[in-house]
Design a protein around this motif. Structure first.
Motif, mmCIF file in Angstrom:
data_model
loop_
_atom_site.group_PDB
_atom_site.id
_atom_site.type_symbol
_atom_site.label_atom_id
_atom_site.label_comp_id
_atom_site.label_asym_id
_atom_site.label_seq_id
_atom_site.Cartn_x
_atom_site.Cartn_y
_atom_site.Cartn_z
ATOM 1 N N GLN A 125 0.816 -1.222 0.000
ATOM 2 C CA GLN A 125 0.000 0.000 0.000
ATOM 3 C C GLN A 125 0.851 1.274 0.000
ATOM 4 O O GLN A 125 0.441 2.286 -0.562
ATOM 5 N N THR A 126 2.035 1.211 0.630
ATOM 6 C CA THR A 126 2.808 2.455 0.809
ATOM 7 C C THR A 126 3.956 2.597 -0.180
ATOM 8 O O THR A 126 4.473 3.697 -0.371
ATOM 9 N N ILE A 127 4.377 1.481 -0.819
ATOM 10 C CA ILE A 127 5.548 1.565 -1.708
ATOM 11 C C ILE A 127 5.237 1.031 -3.110
ATOM 12 O O ILE A 127 5.457 1.699 -4.112
ATOM 13 N N ASP A 128 4.672 -0.198 -3.192
ATOM 14 C CA ASP A 128 4.547 -0.846 -4.503
ATOM 15 C C ASP A 128 3.347 -0.380 -5.328
ATOM 16 O O ASP A 128 3.392 -0.386 -6.551
ATOM 17 N N ALA A 129 2.224 -0.042 -4.673
ATOM 18 C CA ALA A 129 1.016 0.284 -5.447
ATOM 19 C C ALA A 129 0.235 1.398 -4.759
ATOM 20 O O ALA A 129 -0.953 1.264 -4.468
ATOM 21 N N VAL A 130 0.918 2.506 -4.502
ATOM 22 C CA VAL A 130 0.296 3.619 -3.761
ATOM 23 C C VAL A 130 -0.950 4.121 -4.480
ATOM 24 O O VAL A 130 -1.967 4.443 -3.861
ATOM 25 N N ASP A 131 -0.888 4.178 -5.837
ATOM 26 C CA ASP A 131 -2.011 4.727 -6.600
ATOM 27 C C ASP A 131 -3.266 3.860 -6.459
ATOM 28 O O ASP A 131 -4.385 4.365 -6.520
#
Length: 932
Positions: A125-131
């Protein structure tokens, strides 16, 4: 590459992560987390807008169309004196908009620890796929993820992500990545399974909606929302999390941390959060070698951990059991290295463990680390730990990170320390709970805010209308100065009172397992004199005023010693009572004595601790008489028939049963569970008998209930016919069944299985009593606190008064339940019992069942105080705990703490062995309260 254990001793599975770290029981009704409603599809529960209005407040009852698992609430109690109490609940609003429910699957992995799962989803949630995750979703560490807006996962509403926790390609201990493999990549698939409309919860708390899967899923979602923030910050354990703001070092490598429990619970007309304090037992952080030496209580004595210096294998296994599953870091690998999980201890020291390198040469672990560290190990003869990957690491290179929960049973000698830390007086506990809101930070939680929930923590704890019930009057025997008494706040005394039905003793003996130099002839005579005086005071008739006294050695065969002590060539009478004086730590002798008396020969036994007998006060022997009288078939006291008409109505003879199941301690795989059923045989519900059985490990539903109930019902009818000489039909007209220890998720199973077993038992005997089933729960976090300080508001311990009952505001929206604090407080904050009526052919009123339950808390034969749960349930709990006494102490069944790890095939065979070895109580004991 690092040294590895030989293949036959290595376990599979990746390291990291620690043990399973909770994962939610699917909201407050237990059971597995729900899988949601229809896959995809429109929101459940109708449109979001337009709240359904329904009558709320104290007079609201569930709608006629609403289905309940148990009995729907028929009304509210009115008996007793009205009082107001604080509760540890805080109001919260419902979310305004729909919640999106996603399934979380790790396609390539077996079950991973919840803490690792949380880290992976956080990274996603915070690094790989924030969008994709704006705003962030909440996750329960297992299968359920909930989002405040629909996640863009493509046309199939499903997407797979690759997550890697490390950005460092060289992570690992020296040489570990020589194969060229990079850090581990985890595959995570998210799939939408349902849309949850909070509207269903609004209807449910208003009594207009049945408790179904949609309600369960909605409650699970809100629980995950309020727990998300603290579980990301603190060590957690299902529904509690722990902080190091308040700690206590209790030795043996353990530190206690204060924790906070929270649970979103539906109540009457409103949604509440139940907040309580809890206690976490943590491994002491720091060097692993220090932890191991603290476990043995020998800090600084490093040579103790060396097999070469004589460390016994038994001690190594005991230590291994303690540290298995702990996460460690290695000092030589730097802080970036992920923690590893201890799988076991090596059987030899680092200097004596060899392994083969890739080039075919051999090295010891000590030599390998000397090369890596450029210095020799300080303690080359000490043990190594083997971690999940199979690598062997010397103890001295390992450290224990802070905040790791020990998920094993606390050693018995530390129980008092835990209780001292956990016990808080009511005012202090309420203050701790209120202070805990600052740690919970509902207002600051981005998750609580984005789901549109508002917790009214500033308003303080919820006040609740309660009532204090009148206690039953109790009757004592002829010759008492006061034949009828009324308990005051759950207590009374035996001064100048005689038992309702005293027993008679023609012959008794005393056997002493303490050294004669310590427990002298004079000590023994003083004890006998004290007992004789108490026998006389309570009305027990004793013919034999000079019992035979013998001293025995506790190392011998206890059964042979007791048999010899009881055989008297000059007298044909056999003893009716054996009084045994135990030394300190005489548990094994106690078990052997109970097996001999209850199972082998059928004679009442009463064990006393030697240090309690030295200069004992009359009060001590009076308490002992309470137990002896009922073991010999007497009755101590009965509830006055006028004050408990449900029990004593001659037109509706009533049998009251209590049932319980006790499971083996964590880690004791392969051991069975024990079941007990207790029932009264007399018309006054004061004289009880018990049956117990063995069944498969950790099975909650009682398998042999039909046979057990038939046994108890037969004894009830025989007693009425032959002992009480009742004419006409001896069968009970009502059967009230109190069941202990069932979680809310298992209520349906009790109705499906145990109710049928009771009906079948009645059909076998051709009788047809009307059945009522009530669940009694003590494992919950609901507490009540007095709002005033006068004697009308609180007792001497600062607790609510005995008889405080609550069935409004914080009770269940649709089901027939109540909380009853039936005992006077002693230490800490009293816990009310929670009663749920699952089945009721007798159509009892709320007042009727509440006063009946309170009355039954006063007929517990072992004390002159009311107890926290009805006596038959309390007895069932004791009978379960004592089931190990049914095994021959000289036999093959072992109840020592050696934890056995068995596969299901072995466990089945072992269960048969446990069943074969389990002996029923002797026929002489089957009709008396041997368990008192």
């Amino acid at each position: 590459m690092p040294p590895r254990a030989p293949p036959e001793t290595r376990g599979g599975g990746a390291g990291g992560g620690g043990g399973a770290r909770g994962g939610g029981r699917g909201g407050p009704r237990g059971g597995p987390p729900p899988r949601g409603g229809p896959r995809g599809g429109p929101p459940q529960g109708g449109p979001v807008g337009g709240r359904v209005s329904a009558p709320t407040g104290p007079s609201a009852l569930p709608g006629s169309h609403v289905q309940a698992i148990g009995v729907k609430r028929p009304g509210y109690g009115t008996a007793g004196r009205a009082v107001t109490v604080y509760s540890n609940f805080f109001r919260t609003s419902l979310p305004e908009s729909v919640i999106h429910h996603y399934d979380v699957i790790f396609p390539d992995e077996k079950a991973l620890p919840a803490r690792l799962n949380m880290e992976l989803i956080h990274h996603l949630q915070t690094i790989d796929a924030v969008d994709v995750f704006t705003p962030r979703a909440v996750y329960d560490g297992r299968k359920n993820l909930f989002a405040a807006r629909e996640l863009p996962l493509g046309p199939q509403n499903s997407q797979q992500f690759d997550v890697c926790l490390s950005d460092d390609p060289n992570r690992g201990s020296p040489g570990e990545n020589t194969s060229g493999r990079g850090p581990k990549v985890y595959k995570i698939r998210l799939t939408k399974v349902a849309t949850i409309n909070p509207e269903v919860l609004q209807r449910f708390i208003n009594g207009q909606q049945s408790h179904d899967n949609s309600v369960l899923t909605a409650l699970t979602a809100l629980n995950v929302v309020v727990r998300m923030e603290p579980t990301m910050k603190y060590p957690f354990n299902v529904r509690s999390f722990f902080t190091n703001r308040e700690t206590k070092d209790i030795g043996s490598g353990l530190v206690l941390w204060r924790g906070y429990f929270q649970s979103v619970r539906p109540a009457i007309g409103q949604l509440l959060i139940n907040v309580d304090i809890s206690t976490g037992t943590m491994y002491k952080p720091g060097p692993l070698m220090d932890l191991c030496l603290e476990f043995f209580g020998r800090p600084g004595q490093h040579s103790l951990l060396s097999p070469r210096n004589g460390m016994p294998d038994r001690e190594r296994i005991r230590l291994q059991r303690f540290i298995t599953g702990i996460r460690i870091r290695t000092t030589h690998a730097g802080e970036n290295r992920a923690p590893r999980v201890v799988k076991k201890l090596s059987s030899a020291g680092a200097a004596d463990l060899s392994f083969t390198l890739r080039d075919g040469t051999s090295k010891t672990v000590a030599q390998y680390f000397q090369t890596i560290l450029n210095r020799p190990l300080r303690f080359p003869n000490n043990l190594c730990v083997e971690v999940g990957s199979g690598a062997l690491l010397p103890l001295e290179l390992c450290t224990v990170p802070e905040g790791q929960i020990m998920r094993k049973q606390v050693p018995p000698e530390k129980t008092k320390d835990v209780l001292d830390f956990a016990t808080k007086r009511p005012a202090d506990r309420l203050a701790s709970i209120t202070n805990g809101l600052a740690v919970l930070e509902y207002g600051q939680s981005e998750y609580v805010r984005q789901f549109g929930m508002h917790v009214e923590d500033a308003a303080g704890p919820l006040t609740v209308k309660a009532r204090v019930l009148q206690p039953p009057k109790l009757k004592y025997g002829p010759g008492s100065a006061q034949p009828t008494i009324t308990p005051a706040n759950g207590a009374w005394n035996m001064i100048d009172k005689r038992f309702f039905k005293p027993a008679a003793i023609e012959k008794w003996i005393v056997v002493i397992y303490e050294r004669q130099q310590r427990f002298t002839q004079q000590s023994a005579q003083d004890m006998v004199d004290g007992m004789l005086r108490s026998f006389k005071d309570v009305g027990i008739r004793v013919t034999d005023e000079r019992p035979a006294v013998t001293w025995q050695n506790g190392q011998g065969r206890i059964a042979d010693q007791l048999r010899a002590a009881g055989s008297d060539p000059k007298s044909k009478l056999r003893p009716q009572l054996i009084v045994v004086v135990l030394p300190e730590n005489g548990n094994d002798i106690y078990t052997a004595v109970k097996h001999f008396g209850d199972v082998t020969v059928g004679v009442a036994t009463q064990c006393l601790k030697s240090q309690k007998c030295f200069r004992a006060k009359p009060q001590y022997y009076a308490n002992v008489c309470l137990k002896i009288n009922v073991k010999l078939g007497g009755i101590n006291t009965i509830p006055d028939p006028q004050s408990v008409t449900i029990l004593t109505d001659p037109r509706h003879p009533t049998i009251v049963m209590g049932a319980d199941v006790i499971h083996p301690a964590p880690g004791s795989d392969g051991r069975p569970s024990f079941t007990a059923l207790v029932g009264n045989v007399d018309s006054d519900s004061a004289k009880y008998i018990a049956v117990s059985r063995v069944q498969a490990s950790r099975v909650e539903i009682i398998e042999d209930l039909r046979d057990m109930a038939r046994n108890v019902l037969s004894m009830y009818m025989k007693y009425r016919q032959f002992a009480e000489k009742k004419t006409g039909n001896p069968a009970p007209a009502r059967l009230i069944f109190y069941r202990d220890g069932v979680s809310e998720g298992q209520f349906k199973q009790v109705l499906d299985s145990e109710l049928q077993a009771l009906k079948d038992a009645c059909a076998d005997l051709k009788i047809n009593p009307k059945i009522t089933i009530i669940i009694v729960a003590k494992r919950h976090h609901v507490r009540f606190f007095p709002t005033g300080s006068g004697p009308q508001e609180q007792d001497k311990s600062g607790n609510c008064l005995a008889g405080t009952v609550v069935d409004q505001v914080v009770a269940h929206p649709t089901e027939f339940d109540w909380y009853l604090q039936s005992h006077g407080g002693l230490l800490g904050t009293s816990r009310p019992a929670h009663y749920n009526v699952l089945y009721d052919e007798n159509a009892f009123s709320a007042d009727g069942l509440q006063s009946l339950s309170f009355a039954l808390c006063h007929v517990y034969a072992r004390s002159t105080r009311s107890v926290s749960i009805p006596a038959p349930v309390y007895y069932a709990d004791i009978v379960c705990s004592r089931a190990k006494n049914h095994y021959d102490p000289q036999g093959a069944v072992d109840f020592s703490e050696t934890a056995t790890q068995l596969d299901s095939g072995q466990a089945d065979g072992t269960l048969e062995a446990y069943k074969r070895g389990f002996k029923p109580v002797h026929a002489n004991m089957a009709s008396v309260m041997y368990f008192s």
